[in-house]
Design an enzyme around this catalytic site. Structure first.
Site, PDB file in Angstrom:
ATOM      1  N   ASP A 201       0.824  -1.212   0.000  1.00 41.17           N
ATOM      2  CA  ASP A 201       0.000   0.000   0.000  1.00 41.17           C
ATOM      3  C   ASP A 201       0.859   1.264   0.000  1.00 41.17           C
ATOM      4  OD1 ASP A 201      -2.043   1.777   0.305  1.00 41.17           O
ATOM      5  OD2 ASP A 201      -2.908   0.839   2.073  1.00 41.17           O
TER       6      ASP A 201
ATOM      7  N   ASP B 254     -10.519   4.057  -1.727  1.00 39.81           N
ATOM      8  CA  ASP B 254     -11.152   3.053  -0.862  1.00 39.81           C
ATOM      9  C   ASP B 254     -12.667   2.990  -1.069  1.00 39.81           C
ATOM     10  OD1 ASP B 254      -8.633   2.887   0.144  1.00 39.81           O
ATOM     11  OD2 ASP B 254      -9.228   3.092   2.241  1.00 39.81           O
TER      12      ASP B 254
HETATM   13  C1  GAL Z   1      -5.702   2.156   2.676  1.00 39.82           C
HETATM   14  C2  GAL Z   1      -6.110   1.028   1.744  1.00 39.82           C
HETATM   15  C3  GAL Z   1      -7.127   0.198   2.493  1.00 39.82           C
HETATM   16  C4  GAL Z   1      -6.487  -0.360   3.737  1.00 39.82           C
HETATM   17  C5  GAL Z   1      -5.908   0.773   4.605  1.00 39.82           C
HETATM   18  C6  GAL Z   1      -5.131   0.222   5.794  1.00 39.82           C
HETATM   19  O1  GAL Z   1      -4.816   2.977   2.008  1.00 39.82           O
HETATM   20  O2  GAL Z   1      -6.635   1.538   0.553  1.00 39.82           O
HETATM   21  O3  GAL Z   1      -7.626  -0.829   1.639  1.00 39.82           O
HETATM   22  O4  GAL Z   1      -5.489  -1.270   3.379  1.00 39.82           O
HETATM   23  O5  GAL Z   1      -5.094   1.618   3.843  1.00 39.82           O
HETATM   24  O6  GAL Z   1      -4.579   1.196   6.611  1.00 39.82           O
END
Ligand code: GAL
Length: 560
Positions: free
Chosen positions: A254, A381
């Protein structure tokens, strides 16, 4: 409709099915329960054995291999397999194949058989030993939508156990993906460790594998993850080795905090483009670093505010760079960051499906395969509400040409069963994710499934559209006002067609197979209800508001 097998033992649970777009509490009200049951479209699977899921699996030579044959039917079942290469063994009592893939590349066709007191069945599964993983979109579960950062080893184990006991695993769901918040500190030699809520990462992996399920994990190319936990920056190889030693089969990587490193790198590599600002970018990154390294949680508010200011200032500076040049710089930096982990995973000794999470940054679909990725998030998200889901769907338009076996666009996880979508919206999300060949990662609490949610997630004919071995992503064929028609070519010269109503009132939507140059004698099947449609020149559905229908089309075989 007979849904008895679905109701047992689930009737004991309160049903969580809302009947309107507004969030609804878990309900035991008999009228709500009855309406939920009435919304079920999927016929229950037969008690005789049936082998479900993909018909093609990719693996690299001489790598650990695990495959749980997804099979429905009354228990006990027994399995056998013909054509298993040396090195792989099937447990006849569990239907789990384990071992090591052969050294010789090629396609090994396994003849899988399952039987119970009521009958037997068989299916072919091609094991393609080569260079490509995820030949069909990954299917599994991820904790983030339902639990955010409130997770623990025992919660993940309970979800994995429920994936098996609810029967979800019998339809092909296999990955159990631990998202952000498992990370602890590094040991003296740099080895990443789980935190106090994840004291035994190899033990967790072994538990998932004992069910024949796969172990997914999460990290970031930056120093820090989105949730403020440790990322893998400068530790890519060491982390990939640690993950492999825990039995990890899938990594979600990520972008998050890497954005500040990206600013510094842009200054270092492209100072000529930023003469007035290169030093400022470097000093912003230098000021940001210690704050990011500060382990106090929650962060002091003035520190959080300053971090936000720095991020905004960096964005402003970078936005002064002309569009195409900035895009090239971003792409260069992203390829660098994601490539480092891609290479490390390749060298780790395990087959690890590699999932990039960068919300579409730098047109990731264009270069994802180059860094060894198998899937990449295309959008921000997801949340369990109609409007954001519709916006995500709209933004997949045109991306179909970048998808194929081993490389998938990822519109984020499913929100089905999270208590905020109506029955029609839940059917719509499943239909869309299947026609788009999106990864099917469940995002709900698997210990609290109701019969309606379970029926939507386990329709094998609908899932077969997603898992079709041709691996084509569907596209919007035409759109008129609220009515959308999506098409997806399937193997065997078949097609899937989805009827989609984005409006607020029921809508009659028709489709003529001639639009795909198919003959009038084309046979159509309603995949949600498992019914062949009567012969007719046009297929017409009255589609519910925010709803969808899905059919398959099979042309008559050409006469000899
Ligand atoms: C976001 C991601 C989510 C989740 C989250 C965790 O950036 O898009 O799916 O993984 O971080 O902190």
């Amino acid at each position: 409709m007979n849904f008895r097998p679905l109701l047992h033992p689930l009737l004991a649970f309160a049903l969580a099915c809302p009947l309107a777009a507004a969030p609804a509490p878990v309900s035991t009200d008999p009228t709500v329960v009855a309406a939920c049951l009435a919304a079920i479209r999927t016929p229950a699977p037969p008690a005789t054995p049936r082998i479900n899921g993909t018909r093609v699996v990719g693996a690299r030579p001489e790598k650990p291999f695990l495959y749980r044959i997804p099979t429905t039917g009354e228990r006990p079942l027994r399995w056998s397999a013909g054509g298993l290469p040396r090195g792989l063994k099937l447990d006849p009592a569990t239907g789990i194949i384990r071992g090591v893939t052969p050294a010789k590349q090629g396609t090994y066709t396994l003849r899988l058989r399952a039987s119970n007191a009521l009958g037997k069945t068989s299916a072919e599964l091609d094991l393609v030993v080569g260079d490509t993983l995820a030949l069909t979109p990954p299917m599994g579960w991820n904790n983030y939508n339902a639990f955010r950062l409130r997770i623990s080893d025992s919660l993940i184990r309970a979800q994995a156990d429920a994936m098996v006991s609810s029967g979800l695993a019998d339809h092909g769901y296999a990955y159990v993906n631990v998202d952000d918040a498992w990370e602890g500190v590094r040991a003296a030699d740099g080895t990443i460790q789980g935190n106090e809520r994840f004291p035994d990462m190899p033990g967790l992996g072994a538990h998932l594998h004992s069910h024949g399920l796969k172990f997914g994990i999460y990290s970031s190319p930056g120093f820090e993850t989105c949730g403020g936990f440790l990322g893998s920056l400068h530790y890519e190889e060491q982390d990939a080795r640690a993950f492999a030693s825990w039995g990890v089969d899938y990594l979600k990587y990520d972008w998050c905090s890497y954005i500040i490193d990206a600013g510094r790198l842009a200054a270092d590599r492209h100072a000529e483009l930023l003469p007035a600002h290169a030093d400022r970018l470097r000093s912003l990154a230098a000021e940001y670093g210690p704050m990011r390294n500060d382990r106090r949680r929650p962060r002091p508010p003035e520190m959080s505010a300053r971090m936000k200011e720095i991020e905004t200032e960096q964005k402003e500076i970078l936005s002064a760079i002309p569009g195409e040049t900035l895009a090239a710089i971003e792409r260069d930096i992203a390829i660098d960051a994601y490539g480092a982990m891609g290479r490390a995973l390749r060298a780790s000794g395990r087959d690890v499906v590699y999932s990039l999470c960068s919300y579409g940054f730098a047109r990731v679909w264009e270069w994802g395969p180059e860094v060894g990725a198998n899937l990449w998030r295309t959008t921000q998200d997801i949340t369990p509400r109609w409007a954001p889901i519709l916006s995500i769907i709209n933004r997949q338009k045109g991306l179909e040409k970048w998808a194929g076996p081993g490389r998938w666009n990822d519109p984020d996880m499913l929100e089905i069963g999270n208590g905020q979508l109506t029955p029609d919206e839940m059917h719509m999300q499943m239909t869309q994710w299947c026609i788009l060949a999106a990864p099917l990662l469940l995002g709900n609490d698997l210990t609290k499934l109701d019969p309606l949610v379970l029926s939507i997630l386990t329709n094998d004919e609908v899932i077969a559209v997603n898992q079709d071995r041709l691996g084509r992503q569907g596209w919007l064929l035409r759109q008129t006002d609220a009515a959308g028609l999506y098409v997806k070519p399937l193997s065997g010269e078949r097609w899937a067609v989805a009827f989609f109503n984005r409006g607020e009132t029921p809508l009659e939507i028709s489709f003529d197979p001639a639009e795909l140059k198919l003959p009038a004698s084309t046979a159509a099947r309603d995949l949600w209800r498992h019914r062949d449609l009567p012969a007719s020149p046009k297929i017409t559905f009255t589609v519910a508001p925010h709803g969808a229908e899905l059919v398959s089309l099979t042309s008559p075989a050409p006469s000899p």
